[in-house]
Scaffold this active site. Structure first.
Site, short mmCIF file in Angstrom:
data_model
loop_
_atom_site.label_atom_id
_atom_site.label_comp_id
_atom_site.label_asym_id
_atom_site.label_seq_id
_atom_site.Cartn_x
_atom_site.Cartn_y
_atom_site.Cartn_z
N TRP A 97 56.42 59.14 13.35
CA TRP A 97 57.22 58.73 12.19
C TRP A 97 57.56 59.91 11.31
O TRP A 97 58.48 59.85 10.49
CB TRP A 97 56.48 57.66 11.37
CG TRP A 97 55.33 58.16 10.52
CD1 TRP A 97 54.31 58.95 10.92
CD2 TRP A 97 55.11 57.90 9.12
NE1 TRP A 97 53.45 59.20 9.87
CE2 TRP A 97 53.92 58.56 8.75
CE3 TRP A 97 55.80 57.18 8.15
CZ2 TRP A 97 53.38 58.52 7.46
CZ3 TRP A 97 55.26 57.14 6.86
CH2 TRP A 97 54.07 57.81 6.52
N ASP A 98 56.82 61.01 11.49
CA ASP A 98 57.10 62.24 10.77
C ASP A 98 58.59 62.56 10.76
O ASP A 98 59.14 63.00 9.76
CB ASP A 98 56.39 63.43 11.42
CG ASP A 98 54.90 63.23 11.65
OD1 ASP A 98 54.48 62.09 11.87
OD2 ASP A 98 54.17 64.24 11.64
N GLU B 207 45.36 56.28 7.97
CA GLU B 207 44.73 55.99 9.26
C GLU B 207 43.20 55.99 9.19
O GLU B 207 42.54 55.78 10.22
CB GLU B 207 45.23 57.00 10.30
CG GLU B 207 46.71 56.82 10.58
CD GLU B 207 47.34 58.01 11.31
OE1 GLU B 207 46.73 59.09 11.30
OE2 GLU B 207 48.44 57.83 11.84
N LYS C 123 43.56 58.51 3.72
CA LYS C 123 43.86 59.73 4.46
C LYS C 123 45.11 60.43 3.91
O LYS C 123 45.16 61.65 3.82
CB LYS C 123 44.06 59.40 5.94
CG LYS C 123 44.26 60.63 6.81
CD LYS C 123 44.40 60.24 8.27
CE LYS C 123 44.67 61.46 9.14
NZ LYS C 123 45.07 61.08 10.50
N GLN C 124 46.12 59.65 3.63
CA GLN C 124 47.38 60.23 3.20
C GLN C 124 48.21 59.19 2.48
O GLN C 124 47.95 58.00 2.59
CB GLN C 124 48.14 60.74 4.41
CG GLN C 124 48.48 59.66 5.41
CD GLN C 124 49.29 60.18 6.58
OE1 GLN C 124 50.36 60.71 6.40
NE2 GLN C 124 48.75 60.05 7.77
#
Lengths: 774, 774
Positions: free
Chosen positions: B343-344, B482, B594-595
């Site tokens: 998806w980046d 994640e 995580k992000q």
């Protein structure tokens, strides 16, 4: 072709592995590897694999690690630190089967049956598989692979393939797998490839030929590229396709030399002989080797099989025709340790070769002779005299131990063995002496062996420094027990060093007596004068040994007895080595031993253990050993057998056997050949009590109650002797050679040419310890 | 030649790395990598390396990881589990310099000086070194390498070498490094090589040419093998040897297609043009790209440099001429993640391409269109309808996430993202819509984009299942965070899904209005009837979003608020990620993220955060984020900038910049291109407040006090607009295209063709949060 694809009927000769698991595949590939001392080849499936390439990623797992090796083909890869390593050569056995345009890949469709067998008697790898593709086609294959023991340049592959359908467009692509090679091609034409190593400038040439028959009619391949053959045909259900491929390999150690004509010549003689002749000659060569080195154990099928496995790999690893190479820690069966040669070779393997295959032993020792200059250079670099053999050795004899390796966490770990593990010089000397005693090979002794003995002795004399206490000390070493680094006066090292010096003096006397001109030339060349010899005698007298004469106990190294005691048995169930469990620092502070150290000394120099010394030391050190090396258990087995503890001997033998026979993923980097050599020693030098160092051939059996009979042959000073040990009797037969003396259980008798001798053993098979150590 | 080997004078355009350390070398090779979207090449030293080959050993460290890549060249290596991976191609830039028979190797002798420079303006890698060999010869080299942006098939290498001695026998071997390739050669002749991937049947052809001049006179090479040139000459002190080499590459995706003529043609046009012309055209192409995409920051040299670095790699990664490939997580700069697309690409990279290089954006989105069948197949396999894009994608659009990878301890770790991280389907849809809004590319929208929107919407409608509570739930997913797997109703996923469905309905209306025949054909083809559209509307109304309307806070997923609270800041100083420090299980039970997850939603869909919702959610989730992904900090920077927290925005931007600019060994597997795309977003979508999704081009700047000015260009619906943001004024210039509306800080004005507009900003540059989120 089908008949040759069947394994030997007697199951004791065959190891079988059914199915496939990524967890064990690499270990199976090591275990069933083929070799002839010049070529090595892992037992990877030739058909149904995907490609492999150089990867930097640590988080992937290769489903298989196909590798072919050529002994002595070292180069310096671009690693940090730089360390010479065996360079892989082309995998010449890959076959791609493409059915109606779809490659048959093991991971797709259903593998209905898959079996690999190592037929140890014939020295062949046999595979059998039935695969149903996603398109529903069922293909059945049989395969045989060998690396010829009769003609070491040559390898053979036979495949037989049957499909269950008509009208499939079959394409069989046979190529030399050129992926992942670390060399640049210098030639690729006329089915000959040649590659050159970048740093060392060696060249390897590989020539190939392939053919395929359908219903006994050969069909012509397409040849789009050298060393690639593409056969196409429309299938008929049940029709047999028989494919055969030959490879011939030659190595040149200098760029200027062209190995291609040798490879081509080997291929030509093979193709003109045909595969049946190649297979037959190979089988005959294995028969000859098995006849010389086979061991028969009645009453223990498991260890019988394990010893066959050991002899199979020992036979596969050596090459009497090439004295510029030796045997790496994993033979030619895997990448671990980069193909480097350790003390394993002299201490764990040489007794086998010396006893049953002296030509191979001689070549291995000549490798040490040819690398003396490297050993001299290392000694000089470290500030010593004489020859200090490298702890790890590749082709030149320079030290090749990496200064660091990456730990599992990716952090570098400092490796000190290359700087400190010096006992290898004495181990080489020991193997030289043992070889000469057992073979009487005077030419070797005079022209090469004596020089090794003298130069290693000279090293030790310079290494053992007189100190204020009036003794000579050997400080800052690592003994066989690598859990303790940078120690002083390691007993194994010091006693072996003392023996080395004494042996060199004896050798010099011998050469002086028998070949006086040689002796003086040698002394001149080495600038070895009487003053130096006096210093050697002084060293013998004054080297610290660590023996406490009051108790009979050696201290493994200065200060060992003062370390923390640890109950090593508490850690026996751990899957991880004890130094990982308790940490490096804790290990160093504890009386926990990685592998046979003083115990190895008992095996090598029993005379250093007067009275009950062997038992005293064994009972002290055996419980302290964590067996953190594949070398350890076998040496304990050998010593336990000599001391009459048959149960313990058998237990340690089974442990050693399980290392590579059980599905242990640690075999992935190659079989632990020193363990296999140790297993042979446990049986022959331990249980049978063969002594190769004596004035006569000596046998002093300690047969376990469960064994009915142990039979084997040995070579003794040019003769071939058959030996059969039962509980109450030894039978010796002089198969070939002049009459000789033989000493059985302390009694020396004369053995006549081509005749047998029965020696009754004392009724109690297991006698007291005192007698053993006398 | 010397003049072109000099870097751009202005230091802000040049990154320099002096010396060599094995600890950072692989990261430098990634950081300074070259690429043009078709070819990629790590910045390994071309001269002085030893060989690299495929190794199984985990305990060695390669001193360098030289790699060349071709976009889209995937094959399935023999790994377990099998995962398609980018196949390395021949390293065409190796040079071996052999002086009096001794190869110059960096690790031998003394490296007196070694400098590599990435000249970002010119898109070239420059090296300079002076080496004294063990024989005392001093050699000085300059090098330039490029992968042409003007002709993507072509690469160029220039070397200039000077020795300090007369009479040295110099041999310069220029070859294509063929070691370690995972393909089999199918052709090697006339300076053309062609290799075929085994499983995917792709073919890559590489043609090469090399020449060397001494004092401007060219000398003839020996040609022992294709793609190898050996030049020999006797040295004169100070004499200049100028070496140049060209490579031309072509890829074919089917075995039947022969890419060799294309490679040969590219080589021919390059050799006839000559290296000066190639270099010049390449520099012009970079000038053009920089002119469109360059960012000027006055007042912050560090971030200026970081943004140049980001734009450099973003420009190097894309290829508008190939819509069958996309950009992997590390571009073409390293092996990590096998070259897979995540998806980046849509979420972190597409905004850049959409805003400044729409042709590249279109190709990247067409890759998703071409892989729709893979996405449909995945949805069907998982029991859903429509298109579920794979979490990791290679060339076919099949799911390629490995099911396990090896942990640092060698044990397999299960990877669930391929099964559960579904938000990617909405991310792709989002990028499609954004691209169409910003470019007005109706043809793309009508013929490809709309179908992606409809098929992803259909997936979400089938994925969000009505339950007893009357709501529709999306269970068992992984959101961007994640650390928490197998969660229900992840707010990011659900809100993006709802948006995706709504956007698809809007898109369908649009196509119906504007291209009615297309609309009905599309609906027919997709069998999309009104009942299904009603179900979509129902889904929009009933999908759980996790928004607590009382507090304005989204719950990241069902149950997140009830997890253990953890002070994430306590772990900030740890070198290891928090999930490693506290363990996977502890992490899963804690409110540690995580992000950017809800925070990413703020960035993408600000309209989902009414009132002060953006601030409320950002202040809640930002402290809970451990930034365990290279994607995280940049997204936080973008949102912090939108919310007016310039200090935090700058801090997160600097963190992102340091990922690949500082000597971080994690770059070894390639640069983290999503972080670089995120950095661009933080500046342009965050600080400048560019909105690509509005009815007009919108700008809403929040310039940090320390910045004097931020200038850049964007493309808007076929036009080119120059924008310059200062604290109190925005200047917009319509460089090219028809008059248009532009909205600055909420005020819409008309921008005339080829004219400028100044808009004064309210004096307080940082306004209240409410206005931002309106």
């Amino acid at each position: 072709m089908l008949e040759v694809l069947q394994p030997t009927e007697e199951p004791g000769w065959v190891l079988a592995h059914e199915g496939y698991s990524v967890l064990t595949e690499s270990a199976v590939e090591s275990r069933f590897a083929l070799g002839n001392g010049f070529l090595g080849m892992r037992a990877s499936r030739s058909t149904g694999r995907g490609p492999t390439w150089a990867s930097w990623l640590s988080y992937i797992r290769w489903a298989s690690w196909p590798r072919c090796y050529v002994a002595g083909l070292f180069d310096m890869p671009n690693t940090e630190p730089p360390v010479p390593a065996l360079v892989p050569v082309a995998d010449w056995s890959r076959v791609r089967l493409i059915l109606d345009g779809e490659p048959l890949v093991a991971r797709e469709g259903v593998m209905l049956y898959g079996m690999r067998r190592l037929d140890m008697r014939r020295g062949v790898l046999l595979s059998e598989w039935t695969h149903r593709t996603p398109a529903g086609i069922t293909a059945t294959g049989h395969e045989l692979r060998l690396l010829s023991l009769a003609d070491r340049a040559v390898g053979l592959q036979l495949q037989r393939i049957v499909l269950d359908r008509d009208g499939i467009e079959v394409r069989l692509e046979a190529s030399f797998g050129l992926a992942g090679l670390g060399m640049e091609p210098v030639r690729l034409e006329n089915d000959l490839g040649a590659w050159r190593t970048e740093g060392t400038g060696k060249v390897v040439a590989m020539a190939g030929a392939a053919s395929l028959c359908l219903d006994d009619a050969s069909i012509n391949p397409e040849r789009p590229f050298p060393l690639r053959w593409i056969f196409r045909w429309p299938s008929k259900a049940g029709q047999v396709a028989e494919f055969s491929r030959l490879v011939a390999v030659a190595r040149a150690d200098r760029s200027a030399e062209d190995p291609a004509p040798r490879a081509t010549a080997a291929l030509e003689r093979s193709t003109s002989a045909g595969w049946r002749a190649i297979l037959e000659r190979h089988e005959v060569a294995w028969d000859v080797n098995w006849s010389a080195s086979g061991i028969r154990i009645e009453g223990d099928d498991d260890l019988q099989r394990a010893l066959r496995f050991a002899v199979y790999h020992l036979t596969s690893a050596a090459n009497p025709d090439d004295d510029r190479v030796s045997i790496g820690a994993r033979g030619l069966t895997g990448d671990a340790y980069f193909g480097h040669v350790f003390w394993d070779t002299e201490t764990y393997l040489l007794p086998f070769y010396t006893a049953v295959w002296p030509d191979a032993a001689r070549s291995l020792l000549m490798y040490r002779y040819h690398t003396l200059s490297g050993a001299r250079a290392k000694a000089e670099l470290c500030g010593y005299r004489g020859a200090l053999y490298p702890w790890e050795s590749a082709d030149t004899g320079e030290e090749t131990t990496p200064e660091t390796v990456l730990g599992p966490d990716g952090k570098p770990i400092e490796i000190l063995t290359g700087k400190m593990e010096h006992h290898i010089s004495a181990d080489v000397a020991y193997a030289v002496w043992q070889y000469w005693r057992a073979t009487g090979d005077d030419e070797f002794f005079r022209d090469a062996g004596a020089e090794i003995l003298l130069e290693t002795a000279r090293f030790w004399a310079s290494r053992a420094v007189a100190e204020a206490d009036g003794r000579r000390h050997i400080r800052k070493v690592i003994g066989p027990d690598e859990y303790h680094e940078n120690v002083d006066d390691n007993a194994f090292t010091n006693v072996m060093a003392r023996w080395n010096i004494a042996c060199a003096l004896r050798a010099l006397d011998l050469v002086r007596q028998r070949w006086p001109e040689h002796a003086s030339a040698l002394q001149d060349r080495l600038a070895l004068d009487d003053r130096e010899l006096d210093d050697w005698r002084d060293a013998i007298a004054r080297i610290v040994t660590g023996l406490d004469t009051a108790t009979g106990l050696y201290e493994q190294f200065a200060g060992f007895h003062a370390l923390r005691q640890l109950n090593v048995a508490d850690y026996a169930d751990h899957a991880l080595p004890i130094d990982v469990v308790i940490g490096r620092e804790q290990t160093q502070g504890s009386q926990v031993i990685k592998q046979a150290d003083v115990v190895a000394l008992i095996a090598l120099l029993p005379e250093a253990f007067p009275e009950h010394g062997a038992t005293i030391n064994f009972r002290h050190y055996e419980p302290r050993c964590a067996h953190g090396s594949s070398l350890s258990a076998a040496m304990h087995a050998r010593v336990a057998a000599r001391l009459g503890d048959a149960d313990m001997a058998l237990r340690y033998m089974r442990e050693t056997a399980s290392l590579d026979l059980d599905p242990d993923p640690n075999s992935a980097g190659g079989i632990r050949i020193a363990g296999l050599g140790g297993l042979w020693q446990a049986a022959i030098l331990g249980i049978a009590g063969l002594n190769l160092m004596g004035e006569t051939l000596e046998l002093d059996p300690k047969l376990p109650l469960s064994w009915r009979r142990l039979s084997f042959k040995v070579r003794w000073q040019g003769r071939s002797v058959g030996l059969s040990v039962a509980a109450d009797v030894v039978e010796a037969t002089l198969i070939d050679g002049d009459p000789m003396d033989i000493t059985v259980a302390g009694l020396t008798r004369n053995l006549e040419a081509r005749s047998s001798l029965r020696v009754d053993l004392p009724s109690e098979a297991f006698r007291g310890v005192a007698e053993v150590c006398a």
